[in-house]
Design a protein around this motif. Structure first.
Motif, short mmCIF file in Angstrom:
data_model
loop_
_atom_site.label_atom_id
_atom_site.label_comp_id
_atom_site.label_asym_id
_atom_site.label_seq_id
_atom_site.Cartn_x
_atom_site.Cartn_y
_atom_site.Cartn_z
N ALA A 85 0.83 -1.20 0.00
CA ALA A 85 0.00 0.00 0.00
C ALA A 85 0.87 1.26 0.00
CB ALA A 85 -0.95 0.00 1.20
N LEU A 86 1.94 1.25 0.78
CA LEU A 86 2.85 2.40 0.79
C LEU A 86 3.46 2.60 -0.59
CD1 LEU A 86 4.46 4.67 2.10
CD2 LEU A 86 6.11 2.93 2.86
N GLY A 87 3.97 1.52 -1.18
CA GLY A 87 4.57 1.62 -2.50
C GLY A 87 3.59 2.10 -3.56
N LEU A 88 2.39 1.55 -3.54
CA LEU A 88 1.38 1.96 -4.52
C LEU A 88 0.90 3.40 -4.27
CD1 LEU A 88 -0.63 -1.37 -4.80
CD2 LEU A 88 0.73 -0.28 -6.62
N ALA A 89 0.88 3.83 -3.02
CA ALA A 89 0.50 5.21 -2.71
C ALA A 89 1.52 6.18 -3.30
CB ALA A 89 0.38 5.41 -1.20
N VAL A 90 2.79 5.90 -3.08
CA VAL A 90 3.84 6.76 -3.63
C VAL A 90 3.78 6.73 -5.16
CG1 VAL A 90 6.34 7.05 -3.82
CG2 VAL A 90 5.31 6.56 -1.59
N PHE A 91 3.62 5.54 -5.73
CA PHE A 91 3.51 5.39 -7.18
C PHE A 91 2.33 6.20 -7.71
CE2 PHE A 91 1.58 3.16 -10.78
CZ PHE A 91 2.64 3.08 -11.66
N SER A 92 1.18 6.11 -7.06
CA SER A 92 -0.02 6.83 -7.51
C SER A 92 0.17 8.34 -7.44
CB SER A 92 -1.24 6.43 -6.66
OG SER A 92 -1.54 5.07 -6.85
N LEU A 93 0.85 8.79 -6.41
CA LEU A 93 1.11 10.22 -6.27
C LEU A 93 2.06 10.72 -7.36
CD1 LEU A 93 0.35 12.57 -4.45
CD2 LEU A 93 2.35 12.03 -3.05
N ILE A 94 3.12 9.97 -7.60
CA ILE A 94 4.08 10.35 -8.65
C ILE A 94 3.40 10.35 -10.02
CG2 ILE A 94 6.15 9.59 -9.89
CD1 ILE A 94 7.21 8.60 -7.13
N THR A 95 2.63 9.29 -10.31
CA THR A 95 1.99 9.23 -11.63
C THR A 95 0.90 10.27 -11.80
OG1 THR A 95 0.52 7.44 -10.92
CG2 THR A 95 2.57 6.80 -12.03
N ALA A 96 0.30 10.71 -10.70
CA ALA A 96 -0.68 11.79 -10.79
C ALA A 96 -0.03 13.02 -11.41
CB ALA A 96 -1.25 12.13 -9.41
N PHE A 97 1.15 13.36 -10.93
CA PHE A 97 1.83 14.56 -11.41
C PHE A 97 2.49 14.34 -12.78
CE2 PHE A 97 1.40 15.50 -6.92
CZ PHE A 97 0.95 16.82 -6.97
N LEU A 98 3.04 13.16 -13.02
CA LEU A 98 3.72 12.90 -14.29
C LEU A 98 2.76 12.76 -15.46
CD1 LEU A 98 6.54 10.34 -13.39
CD2 LEU A 98 6.80 12.74 -14.03
N PHE A 99 1.64 12.08 -15.24
CA PHE A 99 0.76 11.73 -16.36
C PHE A 99 -0.58 12.45 -16.35
CE2 PHE A 99 3.65 8.13 -15.96
CZ PHE A 99 4.10 8.01 -17.27
N HIS A 100 -1.00 12.99 -15.21
CA HIS A 100 -2.35 13.56 -15.12
C HIS A 100 -2.35 14.98 -14.57
CE1 HIS A 100 -3.56 9.49 -15.94
NE2 HIS A 100 -3.06 9.05 -14.81
N GLY A 101 -1.22 15.67 -14.68
CA GLY A 101 -1.11 17.00 -14.09
C GLY A 101 -1.76 18.12 -14.89
N GLY A 102 -2.12 17.86 -16.12
CA GLY A 102 -2.71 18.91 -16.95
C GLY A 102 -4.16 19.19 -16.59
N ALA A 103 -4.59 20.40 -16.90
CA ALA A 103 -5.97 20.80 -16.60
C ALA A 103 -6.99 19.94 -17.34
CB ALA A 103 -6.17 22.27 -16.96
N ASP A 104 -6.60 19.38 -18.49
CA ASP A 104 -7.52 18.57 -19.27
C ASP A 104 -7.67 17.15 -18.71
OD1 ASP A 104 -4.86 18.04 -19.95
OD2 ASP A 104 -5.39 17.32 -21.95
N ASP A 105 -6.89 16.82 -17.69
CA ASP A 105 -6.95 15.47 -17.11
C ASP A 105 -7.16 15.53 -15.60
OD1 ASP A 105 -6.99 12.72 -17.33
OD2 ASP A 105 -4.82 12.49 -17.38
N ALA A 106 -7.89 16.55 -15.17
CA ALA A 106 -8.08 16.79 -13.73
C ALA A 106 -8.76 15.62 -13.02
CB ALA A 106 -8.87 18.08 -13.50
#
Length: 139
Positions: A85-106
């Motif tokens: 869960a810790l690993g996936l939480a960190v992964f999810s947070l990183i991928t949020a910013f890397l892949f979904h940080g644009g306004a069109d993918d809020a």
């Protein structure tokens, strides 16, 4: 006076109900990672290309698959669930910013943040009674 919060609290503190809810929560959290990891295996070349287009080296794809599929299966079976869960939480947070940080993918950005919160909660509270962790810790 009826307090719904107290009613839910009393229900969730019943050992069997708590165990079932923990299991269902783990299954629901694991599902997205298992499906995503498997999808990356079956569409390896396309995924590598997408990662490259987002500025992430395709060489990280095997690690990504391991994190998603391996972490998802660990959650599903409740094996080393706090660590997964810790690993996936960190992964999810990183991928949020890397892949979904644009306004069109809020919406996907917020989804990743919500998953991160749920995973941190799972990290704090563990896998529950119906898990390999519980079996291992109680033997």
């Amino acid at each position: 006076m009826l307090n719904p919060n107290v009613v839910v609290k009393n229900l969730s503190e019943q050992p069997q109900i708590n165990a079932v809810i923990s299991l269902v929560a783990r299954i629901l959290m694991a599902y997205i990672f298992i499906v995503a990891g498997w999808g990356k295996i079956t569409a390896y070349t396309a995924t590598a290309g997408y990662m490259e287009s987002m500025g992430v080296p395709a060489a990280l794809l095997p690690v990504t698959i391991l994190v998603e599929l391996g972490g998802g299966l660990a959650l599903l079976f409740g094996f080393q669930a706090r660590f997964a869960a810790l690993g996936l939480a960190v992964f999810s947070l990183i991928t949020a910013f890397l892949f979904h940080g644009g306004a069109d993918d809020a919406i996907n950005f917020m989804k990743n943040l919500a998953m991160t919160g749920g995973l941190f909660f799972l990290m704090l509270h563990g896998a529950g009674k119906f898990s390999l962790d519980h079996m291992i810790e109680n033997n």
